[in-house]
Write an enzyme that holds these catalytic residues in place. Structure first.
Site, mmCIF file in Angstrom:
data_model
loop_
_atom_site.group_PDB
_atom_site.id
_atom_site.type_symbol
_atom_site.label_atom_id
_atom_site.label_comp_id
_atom_site.label_asym_id
_atom_site.label_seq_id
_atom_site.Cartn_x
_atom_site.Cartn_y
_atom_site.Cartn_z
ATOM 1 C CB VAL A 160 -0.745 -0.211 1.280
ATOM 2 C CG1 VAL A 160 -2.011 1.226 0.993
ATOM 3 C CG2 VAL A 160 -1.977 -1.288 1.443
ATOM 4 C CB CYS A 161 2.480 3.377 2.638
ATOM 5 S SG CYS A 161 0.795 3.220 3.805
ATOM 6 C CG ASN A 162 6.673 0.674 1.547
ATOM 7 O OD1 ASN A 162 6.129 1.310 2.415
ATOM 8 N ND2 ASN A 162 7.688 -0.527 1.833
#
Length: 231
Positions: free
Chosen positions: A117-119
């Site tokens: 998700v964030c990466n």
């Protein structure tokens, strides 16, 4: 045409970003042992500090959901400003973009939660819109399952992200053991965070070179005393 990805990471060409190393995010990690994840993250942070790598720490929904960044990570960078966000994608926050630009380095070493998700979203957007090179620290990042982590890494690699590990990054920054200014600090990180490699250095120092053990407390060793053996 030169390929910038053939350039090794150096203390002068790279910057570092930690994304959402927060308890609630770590609770969801299933791709790596969470204590190992914290160990690797803190080791990477210490390496960044040794080599004076410009470092960004960004968090998401700290008070309402995710909790505060690992204390061990924050203590590596006293007084460091933390860039809070609402978006899962760090690239969506102007403070993060401004910090990346201010650091003035195109090679961005990334560690964060979660990989898928964030990466992933940050990496793709930073490459597409910011023309950054992304070096994803796989063992200082974690996903909600091993499949989620692995497939996210594969997707990013296909898009041009370079996969690395924390120790690889640190030793690439060190490059030469003749670089004495950082030698002791790097080997100290290895001893504390690198498992068998660190134990090997401890053994070499004490048993081969007859140096002092690194424990700070004193201990008396009592000689063997044979007990009676029944025949």
């Amino acid at each position: 045409m030169s390929n910038p990805k053939l350039e090794v990471l150096t203390p002068t060409n790279s910057q570092l970003i930690f994304i959402d190393h927060q308890p609630q995010m770590a609770f969801g990690v299933q791709s790596i042992d969470r204590q190992t994840l914290k160990n690797n993250t803190v080791a990477l942070a210490k390496a960044g500090k040794v080599f004076n790598i410009p470092t960004i720490i960004t968090t998401v929904e700290t008070e309402s959901f995710s909790g505060h960044t690992y204390p061990e990570l924050l203590d590596v960078f006293p007084g460091q400003k933390i860039l809070e966000r609402t978006s899962m994608n760090s690239w969506d926050d102007q403070k993060v973009r401004d910090a990346l630009k201010a650091n003035g380095r195109k090679k961005v070493v990334v560690a964060g939660l979660w990989t898928e998700v964030c990466n992933n979203s940050f990496a793709l957007c930073a490459m597409l819109e910011g023309d950054y090179e992304i070096y994803m620290v796989a063992d200082a990042s974690g996903g909600t399952s091993l499949m989620a982590h692995d497939l996210a890494m594969q997707r990013m690699i296909q898009a041009g992200v370079v996969p690395v590990t924390w120790q690889q990054v640190m030793l690439e920054w060190q490059r030469d053991w003749a670089n004495h200014a950082t030698y002791d600090a790097v080997t100290s990180i290895v001893k504390e965070h690198s498992g068998a490699y660190g134990m090997g250095i401890d053994y070499a120092v004490t048993m081969v070179h007859k140096g002092q053990a690194r424990n700070t407390s004193k201990h008396e060793t009592l000689a063997p005393v044979a007990a009676p053996v029944s025949k």
